[in-house]
Write a protein that holds these residues in place. Structure first.
Motif, PDB file in Angstrom:
ATOM      1  N   GLN A  72      -6.697 -12.721  10.356  1.00 11.89           N
ATOM      2  CA  GLN A  72      -5.242 -12.375  10.843  1.00 11.89           C
ATOM      3  C   GLN A  72      -5.501 -12.051  12.280  1.00 11.89           C
ATOM      4  OE1 GLN A  72      -4.870  -8.810   8.476  1.00 11.89           O
ATOM      5  NE2 GLN A  72      -3.365 -10.001   7.106  1.00 11.89           N
ATOM      6  N   ALA A  73      -6.301 -11.913  13.017  1.00 11.27           N
ATOM      7  CA  ALA A  73      -6.428 -11.397  14.408  1.00 11.27           C
ATOM      8  C   ALA A  73      -6.620 -12.700  15.315  1.00 11.27           C
ATOM      9  CB  ALA A  73      -7.999 -10.627  14.524  1.00 11.27           C
ATOM     10  N   HIS A  74      -5.473 -13.132  15.634  1.00 12.64           N
ATOM     11  CA  HIS A  74      -5.548 -14.283  16.192  1.00 12.64           C
ATOM     12  C   HIS A  74      -5.548 -14.196  17.816  1.00 12.64           C
ATOM     13  CE1 HIS A  74      -4.394 -16.958  13.005  1.00 12.64           C
ATOM     14  NE2 HIS A  74      -3.281 -16.023  12.662  1.00 12.64           N
ATOM     15  N   ASP A  75      -5.968 -14.855  18.661  1.00 12.80           N
ATOM     16  CA  ASP A  75      -6.097 -14.465  20.205  1.00 12.80           C
ATOM     17  C   ASP A  75      -4.594 -13.716  20.655  1.00 12.80           C
ATOM     18  OD1 ASP A  75      -8.567 -15.370  20.196  1.00 12.80           O
ATOM     19  OD2 ASP A  75      -8.086 -17.142  21.518  1.00 12.80           O
ATOM     20  N   ALA A  76      -3.678 -14.347  20.260  1.00 11.41           N
ATOM     21  CA  ALA A  76      -2.409 -13.863  20.736  1.00 11.41           C
ATOM     22  C   ALA A  76      -2.250 -12.039  20.273  1.00 11.41           C
ATOM     23  CB  ALA A  76      -1.242 -14.745  20.165  1.00 11.41           C
ATOM     24  N   THR A  77      -2.380 -12.157  18.884  1.00 12.34           N
ATOM     25  CA  THR A  77      -2.385 -10.730  18.448  1.00 12.34           C
ATOM     26  C   THR A  77      -3.658  -9.766  19.098  1.00 12.34           C
ATOM     27  OG1 THR A  77      -2.150 -11.599  16.217  1.00 12.34           O
ATOM     28  CG2 THR A  77      -2.843  -9.328  16.372  1.00 12.34           C
ATOM     29  N   ILE A 114      -2.402  -0.965  24.155  1.00  7.70           N
ATOM     30  CA  ILE A 114      -3.115   0.027  24.429  1.00  7.70           C
ATOM     31  C   ILE A 114      -3.542   0.149  26.085  1.00  7.70           C
ATOM     32  CG2 ILE A 114      -3.926   0.201  22.069  1.00  7.70           C
ATOM     33  CD1 ILE A 114      -6.405  -0.953  23.106  1.00  7.70           C
ATOM     34  N   GLY A 115      -3.045  -0.486  26.766  1.00 15.70           N
ATOM     35  CA  GLY A 115      -3.238  -0.404  28.344  1.00 15.70           C
ATOM     36  C   GLY A 115      -4.239  -0.869  28.592  1.00 15.70           C
ATOM     37  N   MET A 116      -4.643  -2.222  28.026  1.00 22.02           N
ATOM     38  CA  MET A 116      -6.051  -2.727  28.440  1.00 22.02           C
ATOM     39  C   MET A 116      -5.857  -4.053  28.988  1.00 22.02           C
ATOM     40  SD  MET A 116      -9.213  -3.325  25.687  1.00 22.02           S
ATOM     41  CE  MET A 116      -9.174  -1.666  25.232  1.00 22.02           C
ATOM     42  N   ARG A 117      -6.927  -4.457  29.814  1.00 22.33           N
ATOM     43  CA  ARG A 117      -6.656  -5.547  30.546  1.00 22.33           C
ATOM     44  C   ARG A 117      -6.942  -6.974  29.527  1.00 22.33           C
ATOM     45  NH1 ARG A 117      -8.752  -6.381  36.488  1.00 22.33           N
ATOM     46  NH2 ARG A 117      -8.736  -8.548  35.633  1.00 22.33           N
ATOM     47  N   PRO A 118      -6.179  -7.891  29.480  1.00 25.47           N
ATOM     48  CA  PRO A 118      -6.267  -9.016  28.499  1.00 25.47           C
ATOM     49  C   PRO A 118      -7.819  -9.291  28.411  1.00 25.47           C
ATOM     50  CG  PRO A 118      -4.721  -9.608  30.085  1.00 25.47           C
ATOM     51  CD  PRO A 118      -5.230  -8.410  30.740  1.00 25.47           C
ATOM     52  N   PRO A 119      -8.290  -9.479  27.202  1.00 19.85           N
ATOM     53  CA  PRO A 119      -9.677  -9.878  26.744  1.00 19.85           C
ATOM     54  C   PRO A 119      -9.824 -11.459  26.996  1.00 19.85           C
ATOM     55  CG  PRO A 119      -8.375  -9.456  24.890  1.00 19.85           C
ATOM     56  CD  PRO A 119      -7.593  -9.395  25.787  1.00 19.85           C
ATOM     57  N   SER A 120     -11.231 -11.749  27.333  1.00 21.08           N
ATOM     58  CA  SER A 120     -11.346 -13.138  27.443  1.00 21.08           C
ATOM     59  C   SER A 120     -11.705 -13.671  25.811  1.00 21.08           C
ATOM     60  CB  SER A 120     -12.850 -13.158  28.135  1.00 21.08           C
ATOM     61  OG  SER A 120     -13.874 -12.725  27.405  1.00 21.08           O
ATOM     62  N   ASP A 121     -11.810 -14.974  25.816  1.00 24.85           N
ATOM     63  CA  ASP A 121     -11.994 -15.537  24.530  1.00 24.85           C
ATOM     64  C   ASP A 121     -13.406 -15.098  23.998  1.00 24.85           C
ATOM     65  OD1 ASP A 121     -10.061 -17.232  25.061  1.00 24.85           O
ATOM     66  OD2 ASP A 121     -10.908 -18.979  25.783  1.00 24.85           O
ATOM     67  N   THR A 122     -14.564 -14.891  24.827  1.00 24.24           N
ATOM     68  CA  THR A 122     -15.524 -14.526  24.032  1.00 24.24           C
ATOM     69  C   THR A 122     -15.529 -12.819  23.656  1.00 24.24           C
ATOM     70  OG1 THR A 122     -16.820 -15.427  25.738  1.00 24.24           O
ATOM     71  CG2 THR A 122     -18.188 -13.798  24.664  1.00 24.24           C
ATOM     72  N   THR A 123     -14.509 -12.190  24.124  1.00 25.94           N
ATOM     73  CA  THR A 123     -14.515 -10.748  23.451  1.00 25.94           C
ATOM     74  C   THR A 123     -13.542 -10.717  22.519  1.00 25.94           C
ATOM     75  OG1 THR A 123     -14.560  -9.944  25.904  1.00 25.94           O
ATOM     76  CG2 THR A 123     -13.065  -8.606  24.258  1.00 25.94           C
ATOM     77  N   CYS A 124     -12.534 -11.795  22.447  1.00 25.76           N
ATOM     78  CA  CYS A 124     -11.698 -11.997  21.172  1.00 25.76           C
ATOM     79  C   CYS A 124     -12.594 -12.391  19.908  1.00 25.76           C
ATOM     80  CB  CYS A 124     -10.579 -13.022  21.321  1.00 25.76           C
ATOM     81  SG  CYS A 124      -9.373 -12.581  22.535  1.00 25.76           S
TER      82      CYS A 124
END
Length: 104
Positions: free
Chosen positions: A70-75, A83-93
């Motif tokens: 359920q946790a797609h990159d867009a989600t 939550i006020g965080m910078r967008p994560p990279s693909d590795t972090t996703c």
């Protein structure tokens, strides 16, 4: 009496963060300590990435996303924004999904 003295301090349940927060916590914030010195730069990058992925995984679980499928990159990106965080990279996703996979 000056007007500044009449203003009340924020209570524990109010968020004092500059960014929007999904949930206010009844717990006191953790005191941040400096990271140990003398490690290679890659260690610090990996450490901070793990912390970010863990925060995102917790926020996703709190918002009702329980399965890694359920946790797609867009989600994950929209949760990071919430939550006020910078967008994560693909590795972090990918790491977020791995944390969710092993949290069961």
């Amino acid at each position: 009496m000056p007007a500044a003295a009449l203003q009340s301090k924020p209570s524990r349940t109010q968020s004092t963060a500059q960014h929007p927060v999904l949930f206010d916590s009844p717990y006191e914030p953790v005191i941040k300590r400096p990271l140990p010195a003398g490690r290679p730069r890659e260690w610090y990058v990996a450490h901070n990435r793990r912390l970010k992925a863990m925060r995102l995984a917790i926020a996703l679980l709190d918002s009702g996303v329980y399965l890694p499928s359920q946790a797609h990159d867009a989600t994950i990106h929209s949760t990071a924004e919430d939550i006020g965080m910078r967008p994560p990279s693909d590795t972090t996703c990918r790491m977020v999904r791995a944390f969710m996979r092993y949290s069961r």
